[in-house]
Design a protein around this motif. Structure first.
Motif, PDB file in Angstrom:
ATOM      1  N   ASN A  80     -57.979-113.059  32.968  1.00 57.79           N
ATOM      2  CA  ASN A  80     -57.453-114.301  33.541  1.00 57.79           C
ATOM      3  C   ASN A  80     -56.217-114.787  32.799  1.00 57.79           C
ATOM      4  N   THR A  81     -55.579-113.856  32.072  1.00 60.24           N
ATOM      5  CA  THR A  81     -54.352-114.168  31.348  1.00 60.24           C
ATOM      6  C   THR A  81     -53.520-112.899  31.226  1.00 60.24           C
ATOM      7  N   ASP A  82     -52.274-113.032  30.781  1.00 61.05           N
ATOM      8  CA  ASP A  82     -51.404-111.862  30.633  1.00 61.05           C
ATOM      9  C   ASP A  82     -51.910-110.967  29.512  1.00 61.05           C
ATOM     10  N   TRP A  83     -51.729-109.651  29.678  1.00 64.02           N
ATOM     11  CA  TRP A  83     -52.206-108.691  28.683  1.00 64.02           C
ATOM     12  C   TRP A  83     -51.233-107.525  28.585  1.00 64.02           C
ATOM     13  N   ASN A  84     -51.337-106.760  27.484  1.00 59.12           N
ATOM     14  CA  ASN A  84     -50.435-105.643  27.226  1.00 59.12           C
ATOM     15  C   ASN A  84     -51.220-104.440  26.709  1.00 59.12           C
ATOM     16  N   ILE A  85     -50.548-103.262  26.753  1.00 57.02           N
ATOM     17  CA  ILE A  85     -51.127-102.006  26.287  1.00 57.02           C
ATOM     18  C   ILE A  85     -50.455-101.618  24.975  1.00 57.02           C
ATOM     19  N   HIS A  86     -51.264-101.177  23.982  1.00 52.64           N
ATOM     20  CA  HIS A  86     -50.736-100.802  22.678  1.00 52.64           C
ATOM     21  C   HIS A  86     -51.314 -99.453  22.240  1.00 52.64           C
ATOM     22  N   GLU A  87     -50.662 -98.858  21.228  1.00 55.89           N
ATOM     23  CA  GLU A  87     -51.164 -97.691  20.499  1.00 55.89           C
ATOM     24  C   GLU A  87     -51.413 -96.491  21.411  1.00 55.89           C
ATOM     25  N   LEU A  88     -50.406 -96.116  22.202  1.00 60.31           N
ATOM     26  CA  LEU A  88     -50.500 -94.948  23.075  1.00 60.31           C
ATOM     27  C   LEU A  88     -49.935 -93.721  22.359  1.00 60.31           C
ATOM     28  N   PRO A  89     -50.683 -92.590  22.273  1.00 58.08           N
ATOM     29  CA  PRO A  89     -50.105 -91.350  21.730  1.00 58.08           C
ATOM     30  C   PRO A  89     -49.135 -90.734  22.744  1.00 58.08           C
ATOM     31  N   LYS A  90     -48.368 -89.735  22.292  1.00 57.62           N
ATOM     32  CA  LYS A  90     -47.344 -89.146  23.143  1.00 57.62           C
ATOM     33  C   LYS A  90     -47.919 -88.403  24.335  1.00 57.62           C
ATOM     34  N   TRP A  91     -49.154 -87.861  24.214  1.00 57.08           N
ATOM     35  CA  TRP A  91     -49.715 -87.045  25.301  1.00 57.08           C
ATOM     36  C   TRP A  91     -50.386 -87.873  26.400  1.00 57.08           C
ATOM     37  N   ILE A  92     -50.325 -89.194  26.278  1.00 56.18           N
ATOM     38  CA  ILE A  92     -50.903 -90.091  27.298  1.00 56.18           C
ATOM     39  C   ILE A  92     -49.820 -91.017  27.811  1.00 56.18           C
ATOM     40  N   ASN A  93     -49.718 -91.115  29.134  1.00 61.27           N
ATOM     41  CA  ASN A  93     -48.833 -92.083  29.768  1.00 61.27           C
ATOM     42  C   ASN A  93     -49.700 -93.096  30.507  1.00 61.27           C
ATOM     43  N   ALA A  94     -49.447 -94.377  30.260  1.00 69.94           N
ATOM     44  CA  ALA A  94     -50.231 -95.437  30.903  1.00 69.94           C
ATOM     45  C   ALA A  94     -49.301 -96.331  31.709  1.00 69.94           C
ATOM     46  N   ARG A  95     -49.588 -96.461  33.010  1.00 69.80           N
ATOM     47  CA  ARG A  95     -48.788 -97.321  33.889  1.00 69.80           C
ATOM     48  C   ARG A  95     -49.619 -98.554  34.233  1.00 69.80           C
ATOM     49  N   LYS A  96     -49.119 -99.700  33.803  1.00 69.41           N
ATOM     50  CA  LYS A  96     -49.843-100.960  33.994  1.00 69.41           C
ATOM     51  C   LYS A  96     -49.611-101.505  35.392  1.00 69.41           C
ATOM     52  N   GLY A  97     -50.711-101.799  36.102  1.00 67.89           N
ATOM     53  CA  GLY A  97     -50.639-102.484  37.380  1.00 67.89           C
ATOM     54  C   GLY A  97     -51.061-103.932  37.206  1.00 67.89           C
ATOM     55  N   GLU A  98     -51.188-104.640  38.317  1.00 68.74           N
ATOM     56  CA  GLU A  98     -51.570-106.049  38.243  1.00 68.74           C
ATOM     57  C   GLU A  98     -52.995-106.211  37.737  1.00 68.74           C
ATOM     58  N   THR A  99     -53.907-105.324  38.212  1.00 68.96           N
ATOM     59  CA  THR A  99     -55.309-105.407  37.792  1.00 68.96           C
ATOM     60  C   THR A  99     -55.853-104.050  37.387  1.00 68.96           C
ATOM     61  N   SER A 100     -54.990-103.113  37.008  1.00 70.89           N
ATOM     62  CA  SER A 100     -55.469-101.774  36.674  1.00 70.89           C
ATOM     63  C   SER A 100     -54.485-101.067  35.752  1.00 70.89           C
ATOM     64  N   ILE A 101     -54.947 -99.932  35.198  1.00 68.26           N
ATOM     65  CA  ILE A 101     -54.097 -99.041  34.407  1.00 68.26           C
ATOM     66  C   ILE A 101     -54.295 -97.629  34.942  1.00 68.26           C
ATOM     67  N   THR A 102     -53.197 -96.924  35.220  1.00 71.06           N
ATOM     68  CA  THR A 102     -53.252 -95.528  35.646  1.00 71.06           C
ATOM     69  C   THR A 102     -52.859 -94.649  34.455  1.00 71.06           C
ATOM     70  N   PHE A 103     -53.820 -93.808  34.006  1.00 69.50           N
ATOM     71  CA  PHE A 103     -53.584 -92.920  32.875  1.00 69.50           C
ATOM     72  C   PHE A 103     -53.223 -91.519  33.380  1.00 69.50           C
ATOM     73  N   THR A 104     -52.147 -90.965  32.843  1.00 69.47           N
ATOM     74  CA  THR A 104     -51.755 -89.577  33.102  1.00 69.47           C
ATOM     75  C   THR A 104     -51.784 -88.828  31.768  1.00 69.47           C
ATOM     76  N   VAL A 105     -52.642 -87.804  31.695  1.00 66.72           N
ATOM     77  CA  VAL A 105     -52.820 -87.057  30.450  1.00 66.72           C
ATOM     78  C   VAL A 105     -52.181 -85.676  30.606  1.00 66.72           C
ATOM     79  N   GLU A 106     -51.316 -85.297  29.652  1.00 69.62           N
ATOM     80  CA  GLU A 106     -50.648 -83.994  29.686  1.00 69.62           C
ATOM     81  C   GLU A 106     -51.630 -82.877  29.335  1.00 69.62           C
ATOM     82  N   PRO A 107     -51.330 -81.618  29.729  1.00 65.95           N
ATOM     83  CA  PRO A 107     -52.209 -80.496  29.364  1.00 65.95           C
ATOM     84  C   PRO A 107     -52.328 -80.355  27.846  1.00 65.95           C
ATOM     85  N   ASN A 108     -53.519 -79.990  27.403  1.00 67.25           N
ATOM     86  CA  ASN A 108     -53.784 -79.777  25.981  1.00 67.25           C
ATOM     87  C   ASN A 108     -53.588 -78.288  25.668  1.00 67.25           C
TER      88      ASN A 108
END
Length: 648
Positions: A195-223
């Motif tokens: 019910n308030t503004d929020w942010n994403i922190h501490e992401l490693p290089k192999w994870i991409n996180a796209r913030k939506g209004e009520t969700s986060i879409t994670f894209t993980v690179e091949p290991n």
């Protein structure tokens, strides 16, 4: 080294009270009694001081009561001191409502009729007697407080009541706190509730996180490493007051093995069947991971599975599941679905058999469940114990009862029936009152007695009523002579008798005498004597009548012993005789013998508010300053039933 002079000085300071002494439980009780005496004598400032001393004792058992009585004095003193016919005012000028909402009562006093105005979409008000009931139903989801004003008018005077609904606490959470990705990488989404503004922190290089209004879409690179890897993604509010962690795991390429099936989707009809599926893998071993209970698995050789599907239940529902196979490093499933088996396959078109109209008798052991509530500060019983606060709350303990019923069972169409009957119901329940309360006892025209008394009273309620149930019934056939009944419908009840027997005793050990001047009770001592009073009281109230008689047997130290008959004419009868409810039940019948369970929920309010909002039955010849408002009572009951239907 302690000298004689030091010892002498320490003793002197102790005797003079230089060091504070801790108060015992008995001291706290004495202070509490003194405060109650001062409040009864309308010495409000002194009473507040004594209540505060009790709170300073640290005795938890008195804490809630003292806080309540201090607030009561503050709310009611202006009216009491100046006279209710002389001053216009509110018991409080502000009302603070928590963010989740609630209902609060404000007393309004004035020399004439009063009205109010309110213009607010989140708060409402209504008048009940001499109180203004303020309600806030919708939760305040904002982080900020919201306020409104209610204006109360009495003649040409106006008072303003400020109502504040507190803002909500910050909220931040994710619908999943752990995600697992394959070595090849993938995309997944997590919903975020905030019910308030929020942010994403501490992401490693192999994870991409796209913030939506009520969700986060994670894209993980091949290991491409030879070991698993993991990370913790931190979410936090802009204020950093709240944080949450999402853990992300990814497998390594070293553990990947080939695993596939010759068939990935199996579909069976309602009667079930068998299928052979080949397992293609280069793993040294594989085994079954999971499967539903209606599937049987048999391993054939090194690379095949025989899947047997049992017949579906005749419930008209499709069922689905999966068979899992694991190599230890990975798991893969075969999806299975089975067609529904129609319910009509087990029901004859002519119904369950037997006569179209049958008659029967039943009996039930019932457990009453008494629901009582009010819109005020407390919910008492039919007896006014002169407290007017939550110490007078009724706590009904159920006893038991029984019901006998004669009924007609009428087939309407196939397996649809109508049950109509008439029955007699008897049940009982109890309430107990065991409290110390201040008493005022008139003696003659010159003086009265006042002080605390110990009270122990028991209320025993007994009810008898006729009932007329009309239930719709659906039958599910089990065999040629047995079936299940699912019943639902209204019940009309008419009260034959409703009695409440009151019995108990009052003991007052230290009563004091005070003068009566010009027919007014004063706080001027009449003499220095202490009085004792002991009496037992008993009586019976007809809950469908507006009159009550009871007896008191006195045993006083002064010798004025004897029996006293007292009567009271009530504003109305406590309960209404005619009420409407709803009944639901599940019954199993075998060869005409019925047994099952039924629940009766009373819809109408059985209470007559003219009685409950008034003085009720005053056993102490006095009433509280605060009366109940909006009382509701519903006598529900659960029945365990047996019976016989003359069907065959």
């Amino acid at each position: 080294m302690i000298t004689k002079t030091t010892k002498w000085l320490f003793c002197l300071l102790l005797s003079l009270g230089a060091f504070p002494k801790s108060l015992s439980a008995q001291d706290c009780k004495s202070l509490y009694r003194k405060a109650n005496e001062l409040r009864s004598s309308e010495k409000y400032d002194d009473a507040i001081k004594e209540y505060q001393k009790v709170l300073n004792c640290g005795e938890k058992s008195y804490e809630n009561d003292c806080n309540y009585l201090i607030q009561w004095i503050k709310d009611n003193r202006p009216f009491k001191e100046k006279g209710q016919n002389e001053v216009f005012g509110l018991s409080r000028n502000q009302v603070l409502i928590p963010s989740q909402g609630g209902q609060y009562s404000v007393r309004v006093q004035g020399p004439g009729k009063w009205t109010y105005t309110i213009d607010c979409d989140w708060c409402s008000a209504k008048r009940e007697g001499n109180s203004l009931i303020i309600s806030c139903i919708n939760e305040n989801e904002s982080l900020k407080d919201r306020t409104t004003q209610i204006e109360v008018f009495c003649g040409s005077e106006k008072k303003t009541l400020l109502v504040t609904n507190q803002g909500a606490m910050e909220m931040l959470r994710s619908t999943a706190n752990q995600l697992t990705f394959p070595a090849s990488g993938d995309v997944d989404e997590v919903n975020v509730v905030a019910n308030t503004d929020w942010n994403i922190h501490e992401l490693p290089k192999w994870i991409n996180a796209r913030k939506g209004e009520t969700s986060i879409t994670f894209t993980v690179e091949p290991n491409r490493e030879n070991k698993d890897r993991e990370a913790e993604v931190k979410l936090s509010t802009n204020s950093n007051n709240l944080t949450t962690i999402i853990k992300i795991y990814q497998g390594s390429t070293a553990l990947n093995e080939k695993l596939s099936f010759s068939k990935n989707e199996l579909v069976f009809d309602a009667d079930g069947g068998d299928e052979i599926v080949k397992v293609n893998t280069d793993a040294p071993e594989w085994k079954f991971a999971q499967f539903p209970s209606w599937v049987q698995l048999t391993r054939i050789g090194r690379d095949s599975i025989q899947i047997h599907c049992a017949p579906n239940d005749p419930n008209g529902l499709i069922r689905e599941g999966s068979v899992g196979v694991t190599t230890g490093n990975q798991i893969l499933g075969i999806n299975i679905s089975q067609a529904a088996k129609p319910v009509v396959a087990m029901m004859p078109s002519i119904g369950i058999g037997g006569r179209k109209i049958s008659f029967g008798l039943s009996a039930a052991y019932i457990l009453p469940m008494i629901s009582a509530s009010s819109g005020g500060d407390f919910t008492g019983s039919a007896v006014n114990y002169a407290l007017g606060n939550n110490l007078e709350n009724a706590s009904y303990s159920s006893s038991s009862g029984f019901n006998v019923n004669a009924f007609a069972d009428i087939r309407l169409y196939k397996n649809f029936y109508l049950i109509a009957g008439v029955g007699f119901t008897h049940y009982s329940y109890k309430n107990a009152f065991s409290k110390d309360i201040p008493r005022i006892i008139p003696q003659n025209a010159a003086y009265y007695l006042a002080g605390n008394s110990q009270n122990n009273y028991s209320e025993d309620y007994t009810f008898n009523h006729l009932e007329i149930p009309v239930l719709a019934s659906y039958r599910l056939r089990v065999s040629s002579i047995s079936h299940m009944q699912f019943n639902l419908g209204p019940v009309v009840t008419y009260g034959l008798s409703a009695k409440m027997k009151l019995s108990g005793n009052t003991d007052a050990m230290e009563l004091r005498a005070y003068q009566i001047q010009n027919h007014q009770y004063t706080s001027i001592p009449y003499n220095d004597a202490k009085y004792e009073l002991h009496y037992s009281g008993h009586g019976e109230m007809d809950m469908y009548s507006n009159n009550v008689d009871y007896y008191e047997t006195y045993s006083a130290a002064q010798g004025n012993n004897g029996d006293v008959k007292k009567s009271q004419s009530l504003d109305a009868s406590p309960l209404k005789q005619l009420n409407v409810g709803a009944r639901a039940g599940v019954i199993f019948e075998y060869a005409g013998i019925d047994f099952g369970i039924e629940y009766t929920y009373m819809i109408t309010n059985a209470a007559d508010n003219k009685f409950w909002d008034g003085d009720r039955w005053r056993v102490f010849d006095q009433t509280a300053n605060i009366l109940m408002t909006g009382y509701k009572q519903h006598n529900h009951y659960l029945g365990i039933k047996v019976g016989y239907t003359f069907r065959y």
